[in-house]
Scaffold this active site. Structure first.
Site, PDB file in Angstrom:
ATOM      1  N   GLY A  28       0.756  -1.228   0.083  1.00 53.50           N
ATOM      2  CA  GLY A  28       0.360   0.201   0.001  1.00 53.50           C
ATOM      3  C   GLY A  28       1.249   1.190   0.339  1.00 53.50           C
ATOM      4  N   ALA A  29       0.494   2.287   0.528  1.00 57.22           N
ATOM      5  CA  ALA A  29       0.844   4.168   0.286  1.00 57.22           C
ATOM      6  C   ALA A  29       1.367   4.237  -1.166  1.00 57.22           C
ATOM      7  CB  ALA A  29       1.745   3.748   1.287  1.00 57.22           C
ATOM      8  N   ALA A  32       3.272   6.226  -8.186  1.00 55.49           N
ATOM      9  CA  ALA A  32       3.608   5.691  -9.379  1.00 55.49           C
ATOM     10  C   ALA A  32       4.723   4.502  -9.879  1.00 55.49           C
ATOM     11  CB  ALA A  32       3.750   7.338 -10.038  1.00 55.49           C
ATOM     12  N   GLY A  33       5.552   4.015  -8.830  1.00 56.37           N
ATOM     13  CA  GLY A  33       6.573   3.222  -9.307  1.00 56.37           C
ATOM     14  C   GLY A  33       5.468   1.652  -8.804  1.00 56.37           C
ATOM     15  N   HIS A  34       4.623   1.725  -8.135  1.00 52.96           N
ATOM     16  CA  HIS A  34       3.297   0.509  -8.390  1.00 52.96           C
ATOM     17  C   HIS A  34       2.627   0.524  -8.858  1.00 52.96           C
ATOM     18  CE1 HIS A  34       3.369   1.334  -3.598  1.00 52.96           C
ATOM     19  NE2 HIS A  34       4.247   0.483  -3.798  1.00 52.96           N
ATOM     20  N   ASP A 159      13.202  -3.405  -5.885  1.00 46.74           N
ATOM     21  CA  ASP A 159      14.085  -4.468  -4.824  1.00 46.74           C
ATOM     22  C   ASP A 159      14.409  -5.469  -5.408  1.00 46.74           C
ATOM     23  OD1 ASP A 159      12.855  -2.502  -2.363  1.00 46.74           O
ATOM     24  OD2 ASP A 159      11.053  -3.532  -3.867  1.00 46.74           O
ATOM     25  N   GLN A 162      14.798  -8.439  -3.285  1.00 43.84           N
ATOM     26  CA  GLN A 162      13.252  -9.863  -3.948  1.00 43.84           C
ATOM     27  C   GLN A 162      12.999  -9.552  -4.423  1.00 43.84           C
ATOM     28  OE1 GLN A 162       9.898  -7.691  -1.348  1.00 43.84           O
ATOM     29  NE2 GLN A 162       9.291  -6.992  -3.755  1.00 43.84           N
ATOM     30  N   LEU A 193      11.332   6.158  -6.610  1.00 42.92           N
ATOM     31  CA  LEU A 193      10.172   5.852  -5.823  1.00 42.92           C
ATOM     32  C   LEU A 193       9.878   4.871  -5.281  1.00 42.92           C
ATOM     33  CD1 LEU A 193       7.214   7.071  -8.275  1.00 42.92           C
ATOM     34  CD2 LEU A 193       8.947   8.615  -7.437  1.00 42.92           C
ATOM     35  N   SER A 195       7.662   4.232  -0.736  1.00 39.66           N
ATOM     36  CA  SER A 195       7.329   4.768   0.355  1.00 39.66           C
ATOM     37  C   SER A 195       7.628   5.435   0.984  1.00 39.66           C
ATOM     38  CB  SER A 195       5.711   3.472   0.597  1.00 39.66           C
ATOM     39  OG  SER A 195       5.141   2.462   0.034  1.00 39.66           O
TER      40      SER A 195
HETATM   41  P1  AMP Z   1       5.711  -2.334  -1.651  1.00 43.73           P
HETATM   42  O1  AMP Z   1       4.579  -1.668  -1.522  1.00 43.73           O
HETATM   43  O2  AMP Z   1       6.880  -1.477  -1.195  1.00 43.73           O
HETATM   44  O3  AMP Z   1       6.205  -4.004  -1.437  1.00 43.73           O
HETATM   45  O4  AMP Z   1       6.042  -3.206  -3.093  1.00 43.73           O
HETATM   46  C1  AMP Z   1       5.300  -3.235  -4.253  1.00 43.73           C
HETATM   47  C2  AMP Z   1       6.165  -3.786  -5.163  1.00 43.73           C
HETATM   48  O5  AMP Z   1       6.224  -2.768  -5.805  1.00 43.73           O
HETATM   49  C3  AMP Z   1       7.416  -4.074  -5.137  1.00 43.73           C
HETATM   50  O6  AMP Z   1       7.165  -5.565  -6.678  1.00 43.73           O
HETATM   51  C4  AMP Z   1       8.147  -3.098  -5.344  1.00 43.73           C
HETATM   52  O7  AMP Z   1       9.780  -3.811  -6.274  1.00 43.73           O
HETATM   53  C5  AMP Z   1       7.636  -2.296  -6.754  1.00 43.73           C
HETATM   54  N1  AMP Z   1       8.151  -0.710  -6.519  1.00 43.73           N
HETATM   55  C6  AMP Z   1       7.838  -0.362  -5.818  1.00 43.73           C
HETATM   56  N2  AMP Z   1       8.881   1.206  -5.718  1.00 43.73           N
HETATM   57  C7  AMP Z   1       9.013   0.846  -6.774  1.00 43.73           C
HETATM   58  C8  AMP Z   1       9.215   2.278  -7.915  1.00 43.73           C
HETATM   59  N3  AMP Z   1      10.319   3.024  -7.834  1.00 43.73           N
HETATM   60  N4  AMP Z   1       9.356   1.074  -9.246  1.00 43.73           N
HETATM   61  C9  AMP Z   1       8.832   0.371  -9.921  1.00 43.73           C
HETATM   62  N5  AMP Z   1       8.366  -0.298  -8.492  1.00 43.73           N
HETATM   63  C10 AMP Z   1       7.890   0.127  -7.724  1.00 43.73           C
END
Ligand code: AMP
Length: 285
Positions: A28-29, A32-34, A159, A162, A193, A195
């Site tokens: 969550g949170a 634009a990456g998500h 990540d 990951q 980007l 959170s």
């Molecule tokens: P998170 O909410 O941080 O667990 O991220 C969820 C998914 O979004 C994971 O696969 C992250 O790698 C991806 N993600 C986070 N930040 C970015 C970003 N800046 N650009 C692309 N994907 C991202």
């Protein structure tokens, strides 16, 4: 968009969706990456599922589980706008803090004890600095994959370790899921980007892109034949940063490489005030 917090309800909803089904797990949170992951899933798949779960198992003691930004209502609106078909927000118990929640919710029911151990890859870099982190990630994503049964799992390159860990889980345990890695979305000044960028104060925010600039400088030095240790030693971080690591790793195994051999990641992590930043550059084969 259908939304549920219940495992059986989620299974029923996804069974009725057109295939291929893409899946975007998140904490969550949303930024634009998500949303880039969702957009790519939308382009490539007939249906898209997403999840929001701040997974207590992947946070260590003293980490930011309690203060991690949460905005399920705002996130839902974003997912609706992006054309997500179903959102899974596992119901959580009423307990306060990681332990109480972990013992009382849908993903970690009472007596939960089965975990996914990915071995050595989970012990280095992020795994060394955050003991148990990748067991938490591998366990929760394994469970989410069982519930959602997607054809394609969408992960962000941001990540990097990951992505290597989860590709390994999918391969080792023969999940019928393809993994797609989506390039990192960045601010105009290069900051990836995240959170967690919300934790940065104005001064830290202006220094933060230095981590990416340092990774670029390592890449450029290697490209003109510098040795790894010299390239890393010459990388500069602004005052206020506390470097945790820079390295060059095999993209599949995350083993440290003496000489750049693609596919690889140039990886970096540093603390800036109270915030941990991680970033990487992908070196394609
Ligand atoms: P998170 O909410 O941080 O667990 O991220 C969820 C998914 O979004 C994971 O696969 C992250 O790698 C991806 N993600 C986070 N930040 C970015 C970003 N800046 N650009 C692309 N994907 C991202």
């Amino acid at each position: 968009m259908q939304t549920t917090g219940d495992i059986s309800a989620m299974r029923k909803i996804v069974r009725a969706l057109s295939r291929p089904l893409g899946f975007v797990p998140t904490m969550g949170a949303l930024h634009a990456g998500h949303m880039r992951l969702v957009d790519v899933a939308r382009e490539e798949c007939a249906s898209v599922a997403a999840s929001i779960f701040v997974n207590p198992m992947q946070f260590g003691a003293g980490e930011d589980f309690a203060k991690y930004p949460r905005d399920v209502a705002g996130d839902s609106t974003k997912f609706v706008g992006a054309g997500v078909d179903v959102l899974f927000v596992p119901d959580v118990g009423a307990g306060a803090g990681a332990k109480a929640v972990a013992e009382a919710d849908t993903m970690y029911p009472p007596g939960f004890s089965t975990t996914v151990d990915i071995g050595a890859m989970g012990m280095v870099f992020e795994g060394a600095l955050r003991p148990g982190h990748f067991a938490g990630v591998a366990t929760v994503v394994t469970k989410l994959l069982h519930i959602v049964q997607p054809d394609v799992l969408y992960l962000g390159q941001k990540d990097a370790q990951q992505t290597a860990v989860l590709r390994k889980v999918v391969r080792d345990l023969a999940f019928a899921t393809e993994v797609r890695i989506v390039p990192t979305v960045r601010e105009a000044d290069g900051l990836a980007l995240s959170s967690r960028n919300a934790y940065l104060n104005a001064h830290e925010r202006s220094a933060a892109p230095d981590l990416y600039r340092a990774l670029l400088s390592i890449r450029d030095a290697l490209a003109i034949g510098a040795k790894k240790e010299d390239a890393i030693a010459a990388a500069h971080l602004a005052e206020g940063f506390e470097l945790e690591y820079f390295d060059i790793v095999d993209a599949d195994t995350f083993e440290s490489l003496e000489n750049l051999r693609a596919p690889a990641f140039i990886i970096g992590a540093a603390r800036l005030g109270a915030t941990r930043l991680i970033d990487n550059i992908w070196i394609a084969a």
